[in-house]
Design an enzyme around this catalytic site. Sequence first.
Site, PDB file in Angstrom:
ATOM      1  N   GLN A  67      -5.983  -3.520  10.630  1.00  0.00           N
ATOM      2  CA  GLN A  67      -4.540  -2.754  10.835  1.00  0.00           C
ATOM      3  C   GLN A  67      -5.007  -1.413  12.062  1.00  0.00           C
ATOM      4  OE1 GLN A  67      -0.492  -2.543   9.927  1.00  0.00           O
ATOM      5  NE2 GLN A  67      -1.841  -3.126   7.648  1.00  0.00           N
ATOM      6  N   ARG A  72       5.239  -7.189  10.883  1.00  0.00           N
ATOM      7  CA  ARG A  72       6.445  -6.444  10.550  1.00  0.00           C
ATOM      8  C   ARG A  72       7.322  -7.484  10.137  1.00  0.00           C
ATOM      9  NH1 ARG A  72       4.050  -2.775   9.054  1.00  0.00           N
ATOM     10  NH2 ARG A  72       2.617  -3.845   9.396  1.00  0.00           N
ATOM     11  N   ASP A 112      -1.552   7.578   3.901  1.00  0.00           N
ATOM     12  CA  ASP A 112      -1.645   6.819   4.299  1.00  0.00           C
ATOM     13  C   ASP A 112      -2.103   5.981   5.671  1.00  0.00           C
ATOM     14  OD1 ASP A 112      -0.118   3.859   4.299  1.00  0.00           O
ATOM     15  OD2 ASP A 112       1.786   5.297   3.901  1.00  0.00           O
ATOM     16  N   GLU A 113      -2.448   5.066   5.999  1.00  0.00           N
ATOM     17  CA  GLU A 113      -3.119   4.248   7.531  1.00  0.00           C
ATOM     18  C   GLU A 113      -4.639   5.316   7.108  1.00  0.00           C
ATOM     19  OE1 GLU A 113      -1.350   2.015   8.451  1.00  0.00           O
ATOM     20  OE2 GLU A 113       0.983   2.517   8.571  1.00  0.00           O
ATOM     21  N   LYS A 163       0.744  -1.333  -0.117  1.00  0.00           N
ATOM     22  CA  LYS A 163      -0.222  -0.278  -0.035  1.00  0.00           C
ATOM     23  C   LYS A 163       0.653   1.415   0.269  1.00  0.00           C
ATOM     24  CE  LYS A 163      -2.192  -1.030   3.960  1.00  0.00           C
ATOM     25  NZ  LYS A 163      -1.799  -2.475   3.998  1.00  0.00           N
ATOM     26  N   THR A 164       2.197   1.669   1.390  1.00  0.00           N
ATOM     27  CA  THR A 164       2.964   2.487   1.084  1.00  0.00           C
ATOM     28  C   THR A 164       3.228   2.809  -0.009  1.00  0.00           C
ATOM     29  OG1 THR A 164       2.749   2.119   3.391  1.00  0.00           O
ATOM     30  CG2 THR A 164       4.337   3.710   1.863  1.00  0.00           C
TER      31      THR A 164
HETATM   32  P1  ATP Z   1       2.210  -1.797   6.250  1.00  0.00           P
HETATM   33  O1  ATP Z   1       0.047  -2.752   5.770  1.00  0.00           O
HETATM   34  O2  ATP Z   1       2.554  -2.998   6.996  1.00  0.00           O
HETATM   35  O3  ATP Z   1       2.327  -1.210   6.161  1.00  0.00           O
HETATM   36  P2  ATP Z   1       2.199  -1.787   2.965  1.00  0.00           P
HETATM   37  O4  ATP Z   1       0.850  -2.367   2.398  1.00  0.00           O
HETATM   38  O5  ATP Z   1       2.417  -0.332   3.104  1.00  0.00           O
HETATM   39  O6  ATP Z   1       2.131  -2.635   4.435  1.00  0.00           O
HETATM   40  P3  ATP Z   1       4.239  -1.581   1.812  1.00  0.00           P
HETATM   41  O7  ATP Z   1       4.928  -1.597   3.026  1.00  0.00           O
HETATM   42  O8  ATP Z   1       4.177  -0.926   0.528  1.00  0.00           O
HETATM   43  O9  ATP Z   1       3.351  -3.003   2.185  1.00  0.00           O
HETATM   44  O10 ATP Z   1       5.462  -3.480   0.898  1.00  0.00           O
HETATM   45  C1  ATP Z   1       6.074  -3.813   2.106  1.00  0.00           C
HETATM   46  C2  ATP Z   1       7.203  -4.567   1.992  1.00  0.00           C
HETATM   47  O11 ATP Z   1       7.013  -5.262   0.229  1.00  0.00           O
HETATM   48  C3  ATP Z   1       8.146  -3.910   1.064  1.00  0.00           C
HETATM   49  O12 ATP Z   1       9.351  -3.963   1.639  1.00  0.00           O
HETATM   50  C4  ATP Z   1       7.821  -3.441  -0.137  1.00  0.00           C
HETATM   51  O13 ATP Z   1       9.146  -2.619  -0.911  1.00  0.00           O
HETATM   52  C5  ATP Z   1       7.678  -4.644  -0.998  1.00  0.00           C
HETATM   53  N1  ATP Z   1       6.671  -4.909  -2.531  1.00  0.00           N
HETATM   54  C6  ATP Z   1       5.866  -4.324  -2.097  1.00  0.00           C
HETATM   55  N2  ATP Z   1       5.086  -4.431  -3.375  1.00  0.00           N
HETATM   56  C7  ATP Z   1       6.167  -4.892  -3.979  1.00  0.00           C
HETATM   57  C8  ATP Z   1       6.068  -5.110  -5.400  1.00  0.00           C
HETATM   58  N3  ATP Z   1       5.268  -5.292  -6.108  1.00  0.00           N
HETATM   59  N4  ATP Z   1       7.297  -6.310  -5.533  1.00  0.00           N
HETATM   60  C9  ATP Z   1       8.293  -6.447  -4.993  1.00  0.00           C
HETATM   61  N5  ATP Z   1       8.376  -5.728  -3.144  1.00  0.00           N
HETATM   62  C10 ATP Z   1       7.051  -5.504  -3.578  1.00  0.00           C
HETATM   63 MG    MG Z   2       1.953   0.852   4.932  1.00  0.00          MG
END
Ligand code: ATP
Ligand code: MG
Length: 721
Positions: free
Chosen positions: A251, A606, A220-221, A35-36
Site C-alpha cells: 500500500q 476499501r 500507522d501507515e 493493523k490500525t
Molecule cells: P488498512 O491496511 O486498509 O489500513 P488495517 O490493516 O489497518 O487496514 P483495520 O482497519 O485495523 O485494518 O481493520 C479492518 C477491519 O477489520 C476493521 O473494521 C476492524 O475493526 C476489523 N477487525 C480487525 N481485526 C479484527 C478481529 N480480530 N475481529 C473482528 N474484526 C476485526
Molecule cells: Mg489501517
Amino acid sequence: MDVSSILDGLNAAQRDAVSAPPCSTLVLAGAGSGKTRVLVHRIAWLIQVEGVSPWGILAVTFTNKAAREMRQRIEELLGFPTGGMWVGTFHGLAHRLLRAHWQEAKLPKGFQILDSDDQFRLVKRVIRDLNLDDSKWPPRQAQWFINEQKDEGRRPQHLEDGGDHWRRNMIRIYTAYQAACERAGSVDFAELLLRAQELWRDRPDVLQHYQQRFQHVLVDEFQDTNAIQYAWLRLLAGDRDNLFVVGDDDQSIYGWRGARVENIQDFPKHFPNTQLVKLEQNYRSTGNILRGANAVIANNPERLGKELWTEDGEGEPVRLYAAFNETDEARFVVDRIRAFIDEGHLRAEVAILYRTTAQSRVFEEALLQAGIPYRVYGGLRFFERAEIKDALAYLRQISNPHDDSAFERAVNQPPRGIGAKTLDAVRAHARDFNCSLWQASEDLLRGGGMTPRAAKAVQGYLDIIHEMQAATEDLPLWEAAEHVIHHSRLPEHFKKSRDGKGQDRIENLEELVNATRQFDHEPEENEVMSDLDAFLSHAALEAGDNQAQEYEDSVQLMTLHSAKGLEFPLVFLVGVEEGLFPHSMSAEDPARLEEERRLCYVGMTRAMQQLYLSHAENRRLHGKESYPLPSRFLREIPQDVIEEVRARPAIARPYSPRGGALDDAVESTGFALGQRVTHAKFGEGVILNAEGQGSSARVQVNFESVGSKWLVVAYANLQCL
Ligand code: ATP
Ligand code: MG
C-alpha cells in the site's frame, strides 16, 4: 476496567502484538488485517496495563480524520479521556513541536505556514525576481524540486550543480525561495518536517526532553514515511526499543512524494531487537473482493509477499460497468446509490473513489440533481477557497506585516487602485534591499518614490492594516475575525461580483467567523503563540477538515490516495481506464506503474461488501475528449470474480466478458434494451438496462421527465409503446 476487554475481539497474532512486553515492533500485513486496530489496542494496553501515562505516548497517523478516530477509539476502550497524548499527522506534530520551540528552531514567534498554493505563488515570484523566464523554469517544477530536496533533508548549501545548467538554476531558485521564507517568517509543509528534524539534531537538550517524555512511539501507515520523517522518528527513539510501527509494502502509494518503502525493510536493521508480526486474516472484505485485489497486486514483482484470506463467504461478485461516457457512469453510480439508500443503508456507507480530483465534478452534479447529500474530501477545501484565503491574508497581515504572501494577496483585494507598476516597484525595492514588501512600501512612501496617486492607495492599505491591528488587539479571536472581515470590505466586494458566486462567498466568510468561534486552542507548555496565530496554523494544516460536516450522513467522494486506511460497505472505483488509471504519466515507467497498481489494490480493499468498478468508453476530462481502453488492472482480476452489469457491445474490449447474465435478465423481464415504454407517473422512457430474475427482475429506464430510474418489473406496470 479489566484487561480482557482490550484483548477481546483480537485474534492470536493480534493479541501477541498488543500485549508484547515493550520492544521495537514491526507489524507487516495486508489491507484490512487489523493493523490500525492493533495499534489502537496497543496504546490502550500500554496505558491500562503497563501504566504508561497518555502524556508519554506519541502516535502518528496519516490524516487528521484518522487521528481523531484513533483518540476516540482509545478513549472508548479505556473509558477516560486521553488529553495530553500526542496523536496527529507528521506535519501536525512537527508544527506542535515548533510552536513550543520556535526560538530554538530559529523561527519568529508568530511564524506562519504556507500551504501548497501559497508556496507556488512565492516560488513564481522568486523566479521572476531572479529574472528567469518562467516558461523555461516552470514554477511547478521548481516547487517540486524544492520539496523533494527538503524531504530528503537537503538545504541549498548541500547541493551541487555538477555543471548542470538546469540544476544550477533550480538551486538558485531554492536558495532565493528559502531566503524569502526566512524573511517573511513563513514555513512550508516540507519545512515543518525538516525544521523539526534539525531541531532535534542540533539541540540535544530539546531532544532529550522529548525522549524522556515519549516512552512509546507508534506509527500507522509506516510504508509511506519519507526520509525526513523516518530520520525524525529515529532521533526520538535513540537507542531505545520503543517504536511500534505498522504498515503494508503493497500500500505504499506516496513514492512520488518521497515516501520510502525501504524504511520497512531497513527497520529491523536499524532496530535489531525488532519483533516482526505478520497478520494474514482479513476482516474487512468479502472473499470475491479480496480475491480480486490479491490477483491484481500479485502482478507486482518484488513484494515482501503476503496473501490474505478471509473467513467471510464469497459475497457478491465484483461488478463491472462499461459506461458510454462519464455522464452515464455518474448516472449509473447515483442510481445504485439511491437503490442502496432505499434499502435502508446510510449514505456514509458509500464511497466514490477516483484517480484525479477533476473527476469528482460529474459525480457531484449527478448527486446534487438526485438530492443526495455528499461530501468531497481533498477537493477544494474550505480553507483553500479563494475568499477564505483572502480573509486569512488580512489576518496574517495583522499578525505579521512582513508576511509577503499575505501582502501580495490582500494588497489589492478588493481592488483599491494600486497598479501593476506600483507593485513592481515595491517588489523591486524589496529585492534590492532584501526586505519585506511591507517594509518596501513604507520605505518608498517615506522616500517619495511613488506618484501621489499610487502613494495614496498604498498608504490606504497600510492604514487599514494598522487600524485592524489596533482595533483587534484585545478582542477575542472571533470578534477580531469579524472586525477584520468587515473592515476588509471583502463582503461588499463579493456582493457586487457578477459570477453568481457572491452569496456563497459571503456565506463562507460568515462560516469562517464560526470556525474561529469554535476553535479550541490548547496551548503547549512553553507556548506563547496567540490564538490568532494558532488559528492561522490550524487553517493551513487542517485545510481538508470541516468537522461540522463530518456528522452529516453523506456519500463520501475522494481520491484513491485519500481513501487510505478507510473502509466502506459499498465502494465505487470509477474511471478504471488506461490513461486515467494507470495514469498516463505513470504507464511508461515500471516503478510508477507498480505504484499505480498498489493504488488499485488500496482502492479495491476499501470495500467491505460490495465493489463496483467502472470505465467509460468515451470521456471528456479537462475539456478533452478521448476513447480510452479499459484499464489493464481489470484484466488482472480473475474472470470468475467479476460480473458485468451490462454486456453492451463494447469498443475494443481486451478481456472477454463472462456475459450471459444480462441476456438472461433481459429475457426474463420481457423487455428488450432500447424498447420505449410508458409509466403511469414518470411518463415515457427507454429501457437502458436489466438485471435479476423472476420477482426481483429490475429494469433501468431513462425517462424523459425524471432521468434514469431502476424499477422492479413486477410493480412498475410498464407498458410497451
Ligand atoms: P488498512 O491496511 O486498509 O489500513 P488495517 O490493516 O489497518 O487496514 P483495520 O482497519 O485495523 O485494518 O481493520 C479492518 C477491519 O477489520 C476493521 O473494521 C476492524 O475493526 C476489523 N477487525 C480487525 N481485526 C479484527 C478481529 N480480530 N475481529 C473482528 N474484526 C476485526
Ligand atoms: Mg489501517
